[in-house]
Motif scaffolding. Structure first.
Motif, short mmCIF file in Angstrom:
data_model
loop_
_atom_site.label_atom_id
_atom_site.label_comp_id
_atom_site.label_asym_id
_atom_site.label_seq_id
_atom_site.Cartn_x
_atom_site.Cartn_y
_atom_site.Cartn_z
N ASP A 50 0.86 -1.17 0.00
CA ASP A 50 0.00 0.00 0.00
C ASP A 50 0.90 1.23 0.00
O ASP A 50 1.45 1.61 1.03
CB ASP A 50 -0.91 -0.02 1.23
CG ASP A 50 -1.88 1.14 1.27
OD1 ASP A 50 -1.76 2.07 0.44
OD2 ASP A 50 -2.76 1.12 2.14
N ALA A 51 1.07 1.83 -1.17
CA ALA A 51 2.01 2.93 -1.35
C ALA A 51 1.35 4.27 -1.01
O ALA A 51 1.15 5.13 -1.87
CB ALA A 51 2.52 2.92 -2.79
N GLY A 52 1.03 4.46 0.24
CA GLY A 52 0.38 5.69 0.68
C GLY A 52 1.30 6.89 0.53
O GLY A 52 2.50 6.80 0.77
N VAL A 53 0.73 8.01 0.13
CA VAL A 53 1.53 9.22 -0.03
C VAL A 53 1.22 10.27 1.04
O VAL A 53 1.61 11.43 0.92
CB VAL A 53 1.40 9.81 -1.46
CG1 VAL A 53 1.96 8.84 -2.48
CG2 VAL A 53 -0.02 10.20 -1.78
N ASP A 54 0.56 9.86 2.11
CA ASP A 54 0.33 10.78 3.22
C ASP A 54 1.61 11.04 4.01
O ASP A 54 1.61 11.85 4.94
CB ASP A 54 -0.81 10.32 4.13
CG ASP A 54 -0.72 8.87 4.54
OD1 ASP A 54 0.18 8.14 4.06
OD2 ASP A 54 -1.56 8.46 5.35
N ILE A 55 2.70 10.40 3.62
CA ILE A 55 4.02 10.69 4.21
C ILE A 55 4.62 11.97 3.63
O ILE A 55 5.60 12.49 4.16
CB ILE A 55 5.00 9.53 4.02
CG1 ILE A 55 5.32 9.30 2.55
CG2 ILE A 55 4.47 8.26 4.68
CD1 ILE A 55 6.47 8.34 2.30
N TYR A 56 4.02 12.49 2.55
CA TYR A 56 4.54 13.67 1.87
C TYR A 56 4.56 14.87 2.81
O TYR A 56 3.63 15.11 3.58
CB TYR A 56 3.68 13.97 0.63
CG TYR A 56 4.07 15.21 -0.10
CD1 TYR A 56 5.32 15.32 -0.69
CD2 TYR A 56 3.20 16.28 -0.18
CE1 TYR A 56 5.69 16.48 -1.36
CE2 TYR A 56 3.55 17.44 -0.84
CZ TYR A 56 4.81 17.54 -1.43
OH TYR A 56 5.16 18.68 -2.08
N ALA A 57 5.62 15.66 2.69
CA ALA A 57 5.83 16.82 3.57
C ALA A 57 4.66 17.80 3.56
O ALA A 57 4.34 18.38 4.60
CB ALA A 57 7.12 17.54 3.17
#
Length: 125
Positions: A50-57
């Protein structure tokens, strides 16, 4: 990250809590160690990534500070690590919140670009 929702988290096989505001290098260090440990300990038959992008700054709900290049490095590492270990991997998009839909779509597309990169690198045709 460890402080994000939900506050009460279900226990899973391997839980890795990370501090708020970590950036690319620290994130990749934790990820590399965690993925390698999971593969060694579990010896999975397949991986659903699951390649979530909520880690984005700039994500409005995530609490990490990972750049788009950091997301790219993460996705390439996870997919490549699975392929090198001869573990089938399916990647899906997930997480990521932004009013700029084009920017969000660009971040979600990274995992597909990196799957294509790994596909070509290992000549998987």
């Amino acid at each position: 990250c460890a402080s994000n929702s939900p506050r009460l988290k279900a226990n899973s096989t391997m839980d890795v809590g990370v501090a708020d505001n970590i950036e690319d290098e620290e994130y990749m260090g934790i990820l590399t160690t965690s993925v390698n440990k999971a593969i060694a300990d579990i010896d999975p038959d397949f991986v659903l990534y699951d390649a979530g992008v909520d880690i984005y700054a700039g994500d409005k709900l995530g609490r990490l500070k990972v750049s788009e290049e950091g997301i790219r490095r993460r996705d390439r590492f996870v997919v490549d690590r699975c392929v090198e270990a001869d573990i089938p991997v399916a990647a899906v998009i997930g997480g990521g919140y932004d009013r700029d839909v084009a920017a969000l779509a660009r971040r979600h597309a990274i995992v597909h670009e990196e799957c294509a990169y790994v596909w070509r690198k290992h000549q998987l045709w």
